[in-house]
Motif scaffolding. Structure first.
Motif, PDB file in Angstrom:
ATOM      1  N   HIS A   1       0.740  -1.045  -0.047  1.00  0.00           N
ATOM      2  CA  HIS A   1      -0.035  -0.095   0.041  1.00  0.00           C
ATOM      3  C   HIS A   1       0.882   1.234  -0.020  1.00  0.00           C
ATOM      4  CE1 HIS A   1      -3.342   2.433   1.114  1.00  0.00           C
ATOM      5  NE2 HIS A   1      -2.351   3.290   1.811  1.00  0.00           N
TER       6      HIS A   1
ATOM      7  N   SER B   1       0.990   5.419   0.147  1.00  0.00           N
ATOM      8  CA  SER B   1       0.132   6.674   0.727  1.00  0.00           C
ATOM      9  C   SER B   1       1.081   7.652   0.136  1.00  0.00           C
ATOM     10  CB  SER B   1      -0.030   6.440   2.117  1.00  0.00           C
ATOM     11  OG  SER B   1      -0.787   7.803   2.501  1.00  0.00           O
TER      12      SER B   1
ATOM     13  N   ASP C   1       1.024  11.970   0.364  1.00  0.00           N
ATOM     14  CA  ASP C   1       0.554  13.300   1.038  1.00  0.00           C
ATOM     15  C   ASP C   1       0.949  14.373   0.029  1.00  0.00           C
ATOM     16  OD1 ASP C   1      -0.141  11.956   3.453  1.00  0.00           O
ATOM     17  OD2 ASP C   1       1.510  12.694   4.470  1.00  0.00           O
TER      18      ASP C   1
ATOM     19  N   ASP D   1      -3.364   5.756  -1.569  1.00  0.00           N
ATOM     20  CA  ASP D   1      -4.194   6.656  -0.899  1.00  0.00           C
ATOM     21  C   ASP D   1      -3.668   7.808  -1.186  1.00  0.00           C
ATOM     22  OD1 ASP D   1      -6.193   5.001   0.197  1.00  0.00           O
ATOM     23  OD2 ASP D   1      -5.301   5.240   2.363  1.00  0.00           O
TER      24      ASP D   1
ATOM     25  N   TYR E   1      -3.656  11.994  -0.370  1.00  0.00           N
ATOM     26  CA  TYR E   1      -4.051  12.892   0.530  1.00  0.00           C
ATOM     27  C   TYR E   1      -3.873  14.499   0.096  1.00  0.00           C
ATOM     28  CZ  TYR E   1      -5.219   8.988   3.472  1.00  0.00           C
ATOM     29  OH  TYR E   1      -5.602   7.926   4.133  1.00  0.00           O
TER      30      TYR E   1
ATOM     31  N   HIS F   1      -6.369  16.025   3.427  1.00  0.00           N
ATOM     32  CA  HIS F   1      -5.235  16.119   4.214  1.00  0.00           C
ATOM     33  C   HIS F   1      -5.430  17.390   5.275  1.00  0.00           C
ATOM     34  CE1 HIS F   1      -0.677  15.828   4.499  1.00  0.00           C
ATOM     35  NE2 HIS F   1      -1.063  15.995   5.450  1.00  0.00           N
TER      36      HIS F   1
END
Length: 124
Positions: free
Chosen positions: A22, A24, A26, A66, A68, A102
């Motif tokens: 996974h 992620s 930002d 993901d 953000y 975020h």
């Protein structure tokens, strides 16, 4: 991951079927800026180089992602400026590509006044 202990006490990987990866990311408001600036040229979100790479990782390895996003950034762009042309494509890929909030954003000097005000006003 299944392993087998070797005669010398080491481990050998037999199967990686149970491994999940996974990513992620930002602060990716710039992706939406790129999609907006190129909405007439792009036929798909995957013409954005990072989204293209993410899809490749998903197709090859089952990676989930993901993203953000701040509402605004120092480069004069907000989420409300973003095109909605690609919204259906984000929904189609939502099983592995998710977008989350975020924060409200920050200024060039790094202050986050909007977020702090938002926390106090909304009681988050």
């Amino acid at each position: 991951m299944e392993t087998i202990r070797t005669e010398k006490g080491g481990l050998r990987i037999v199967s990686m079927k149970k491994i999940r990866v996974h990513y992620s990311f930002d602060d990716v408001l710039w992706i939406f800026k790129d999609l907006t600036e190129h909405e007439k040229e792009y036929n798909t979100i995957f013409e954005n180089s990072l989204l293209f790479w993410m899809r490749e990782m998903h197709l090859k390895y089952g990676v989930t992602v993901d993203l953000y996003v701040f509402n605004s950034a120092w480069y004069n762009f907000t989420l409300s400026d973003a095109t909605d042309k690609f919204a259906p494509e984000f929904k189609e890929n939502a099983e592995w590509l998710k977008v989350g909030f975020h924060g409200f954003g920050f200024t060039l000097n790094g202050t986050d006044k909007e977020y702090r005000a938002g926390v106090y006003k909304t009681g988050l």
